[in-house]
Design an enzyme around this catalytic site. Structure first.
Site, short mmCIF file in Angstrom:
data_model
loop_
_atom_site.label_atom_id
_atom_site.label_comp_id
_atom_site.label_asym_id
_atom_site.label_seq_id
_atom_site.Cartn_x
_atom_site.Cartn_y
_atom_site.Cartn_z
N GLY A 270 0.84 -1.21 0.00
CA GLY A 270 0.00 0.00 0.00
C GLY A 270 0.86 1.24 0.00
O GLY A 270 0.59 2.23 -0.70
N SER B 93 -3.53 9.48 8.06
CA SER B 93 -2.78 8.48 7.29
C SER B 93 -1.44 9.05 6.82
O SER B 93 -1.40 10.04 6.07
CB SER B 93 -3.61 8.05 6.07
OG SER B 93 -2.78 7.41 5.11
N ASP C 281 0.17 -0.53 12.94
CA ASP C 281 0.59 -1.84 12.44
C ASP C 281 0.86 -2.84 13.57
O ASP C 281 1.00 -4.03 13.32
CB ASP C 281 1.85 -1.71 11.57
CG ASP C 281 1.55 -0.99 10.26
OD1 ASP C 281 0.36 -0.88 9.90
OD2 ASP C 281 2.51 -0.54 9.60
N ARG D 13 -8.39 -6.30 9.40
CA ARG D 13 -7.67 -6.89 10.55
C ARG D 13 -8.55 -7.05 11.78
O ARG D 13 -8.29 -7.92 12.61
CB ARG D 13 -6.42 -6.06 10.88
CG ARG D 13 -5.34 -6.26 9.83
CD ARG D 13 -4.04 -5.55 10.14
NE ARG D 13 -3.04 -5.96 9.17
CZ ARG D 13 -1.93 -5.28 8.89
NH1 ARG D 13 -1.68 -4.15 9.50
NH2 ARG D 13 -1.08 -5.74 8.00
C1 S3P Z 1 2.77 3.42 6.44
C2 S3P Z 1 1.74 4.04 7.06
C3 S3P Z 1 0.62 3.30 7.67
C4 S3P Z 1 0.98 1.85 7.93
C5 S3P Z 1 1.65 1.23 6.74
C6 S3P Z 1 2.92 1.96 6.40
C7 S3P Z 1 3.81 4.26 5.82
O1 S3P Z 1 -0.49 3.36 6.81
O2 S3P Z 1 -0.16 1.12 8.27
O3 S3P Z 1 1.96 -0.12 7.01
O4 S3P Z 1 4.89 3.74 5.47
O5 S3P Z 1 3.56 5.46 5.66
P1 S3P Z 1 -1.51 4.61 6.88
O6 S3P Z 1 -0.68 5.81 6.94
O7 S3P Z 1 -2.36 4.59 5.65
O8 S3P Z 1 -2.31 4.39 8.13
#
Ligand code: S3P
Length: 445
Positions: free
Chosen positions: A101, A174, A328, A359
């Site tokens: 993601g 986020s 996480d 989750r």
């Molecule tokens: C991340 C941010 C988080 C986290 C993902 C990694 C990042 O997601 O859950 O595993 O590297 O910026 P969100 O910012 O969408 O919550």
């Protein structure tokens, strides 16, 4: 034997008599992704120690190669990235970000203002995750980004174009969305301000700082100065990345909850926006000692050693603004809750429903199967402890790496063999997980 395990893609974990030793968890995934991307638009060769060579980060490196960068690991695992000096080329065929993601959302930001076209895709899980959250701010900046999947999901088609700076209030806390906007902002005309509803991990800010990219932070407002279509000058750098606290968290909980647990985790990232898991575990009664290390110029963020020993855990409430800073770690904190005396409540965590899997549902279904009293809520879980696996049972990770590892750790703490289906997903973030589990005294078949 290995082939058979791979073919069946399941692991049977045995309870262990003690969980002890010293290890260094793998490199930080968030930092690896950001450094991998930014070094790829840089001038010259960047050297990265501690880069996480997991499926997620390798997918990002492959995408960067398709855009013109060159990367290779030497025999010691050090990564060398030959940057494109700001000139990406249009890739041949879609860029496959696999399960990542972060890879998809951040890369979409980086490409939106580059004069190229690209399609970003991923595995079934990634193609089911919401992308509207990045499409909206990118389109507000003038980007031509289109979701080709159903319901605003990937694949994403990006036709790079001129971007304009905006002020954008994040509707969800986020770091991925914030970082997507910050990367796009580098290619925009004028300044872009992102307003956070709650503090999220700030690795993009730390990496920008390391690269001398101009931005400022005023409380919850992050402002990036744009360089327009030419993009920013990104120098080549030497980087040393710490171990990932999200990977360390599995062993922190394992050792604290085990009656004979004693572990030292080396060189773990201690960015204050990532250490909420330590605060929560301490609140639950975990005996944890953190020893920070002195930073050198190649270190981008604070890090240190964490010592954890067997502890009597008690339930707690996890919610509010601490959620983005341990998002996480919630699957393994749910296991801590199952091991603790009394009730543990996880709330304000509806974001868990749109991670690599839902989750909340996955934790609930598996804990339920294990006989743990757990209640599913829209935004979290309510867990009654203490409990442990007592009978032989088969569980399913649902293809989510953090669920698979959380269940494996719970199995180490129980009294019966636990089989976990679909464990190959662990490769996305923790390629040496089973080796480390064995090193600490666990057994897996
Ligand atoms: C991340 C941010 C988080 C986290 C993902 C990694 C990042 O997601 O859950 O595993 O590297 O910026 P969100 O910012 O969408 O919550």
């Amino acid at each position: 034997m290995n082939n058979i395990i791979e073919l069946r893609n399941e692991a049977t974990v045995l309870p262990c008599t003690k969980l002890s030793g010293t290890l260094q968890p793998p490199g930080d995934k968030s930092l690896s992704n950001r450094v991998g991307m930014l070094a790829s638009i840089g001038k010259g060769i960047s050297r990265v120690q501690g880069f996480l060579a997991s499926a997620d980060c390798v997918a990002v490196l492959k995408a960067m190669e398709a855009l013109g960068a060159r990367t290779h690991f030497d025999r010691d695992g050090e990564l060398f990235i030959h940057g494109t000096d700001g000139r990406f080329m249009s890739p041949v065929g879609p860029l496959d970000l696999g399960n990542s993601g972060t890879g998809m959302r951040l890369l979409a930001g980086l490409l939106a203002g580059s004069p190229i076209s690209a399609t970003l895709t991923g595995d079934d899980s990634l193609r089911g995750r919401p992308m509207g959250r990045i499409i909206e701010p990118l389109q507000a900046m003038g980007a031509r980004v289109e979701a080709l999947g159903a319901k605003g999901c990937a694949p994403l088609r990006i036709e790079g174009t001129r971007l304009q700076g905006i002020t954008y209030e994040l509707p969800v806390a986020s770091a991925q969305v914030k970082s997507c906007c910050m990367l796009a902002a580098l290619f925009a005309e004028g300044a872009t301000t992102v307003v956070e509803p709650a503090p999220t991990r700030d690795h993009t800010e730390q990496v920008f700082r390391h690269l001398d990219l101009p931005f400022s932070v005023d409380a919850n407002r992050i402002t990036v100065d744009g360089f327009g279509a030419a993009g920013p000058p990104v120098p080549s750098k030497n980087w040393r990345l710490p171990a990932d606290i999200s990977s360390a968290a599995f062993w922190l909980v394992g050792a604290a909850a085990h009656r004979r647990g004693a572990l030292t985790l080396k060189n773990v990232g201690l960015n204050p926006r990532r250490t909420a898991v330590i605060d929560v575990l301490k609140r639950m009664g975990a005996r944890i000692k953190v020893t920070p290390h002195k930073l050198e110029t190649t270190d981008v963020e604070p890090y240190g050693d964490i010592r954890v020993v067997s502890s009597k855990l008690k339930g707690t409430v996890i919610g509010g603004t601490e959620i983005p800073n341990l998002i996480d770690e919630l699957p393994i904190l749910a296991i801590a809750g199952a091991c603790a005396d009394g009730e543990t409540v996880i709330k304000d965590a509806q974001e868990l429903r749109v991670k690599e899997s839902d989750r909340i549902r996955a934790i609930c279904a598996n804990l339920h199967k294990l006989g743990v009293a757990v209640e599913e809520m829209a935004d979290g879980l309510r867990i009654q402890g203490p409990a442990k696996p007592r009978t032989r049972i088969v569980l399913d990770s649902g293809g989510d790496h953090r669920i698979a590892m959380a269940l494996a750790v719970f199995a180490l703490l129980g009294e019966a063999r636990v089989t976990i289906k679909r464990v190959d997903c662990i490769e996305t973030s923790y390629p040496g997980f089973w080796n480390d589990l064995s090193k600490l005294g666990g057994q897996v078949e």
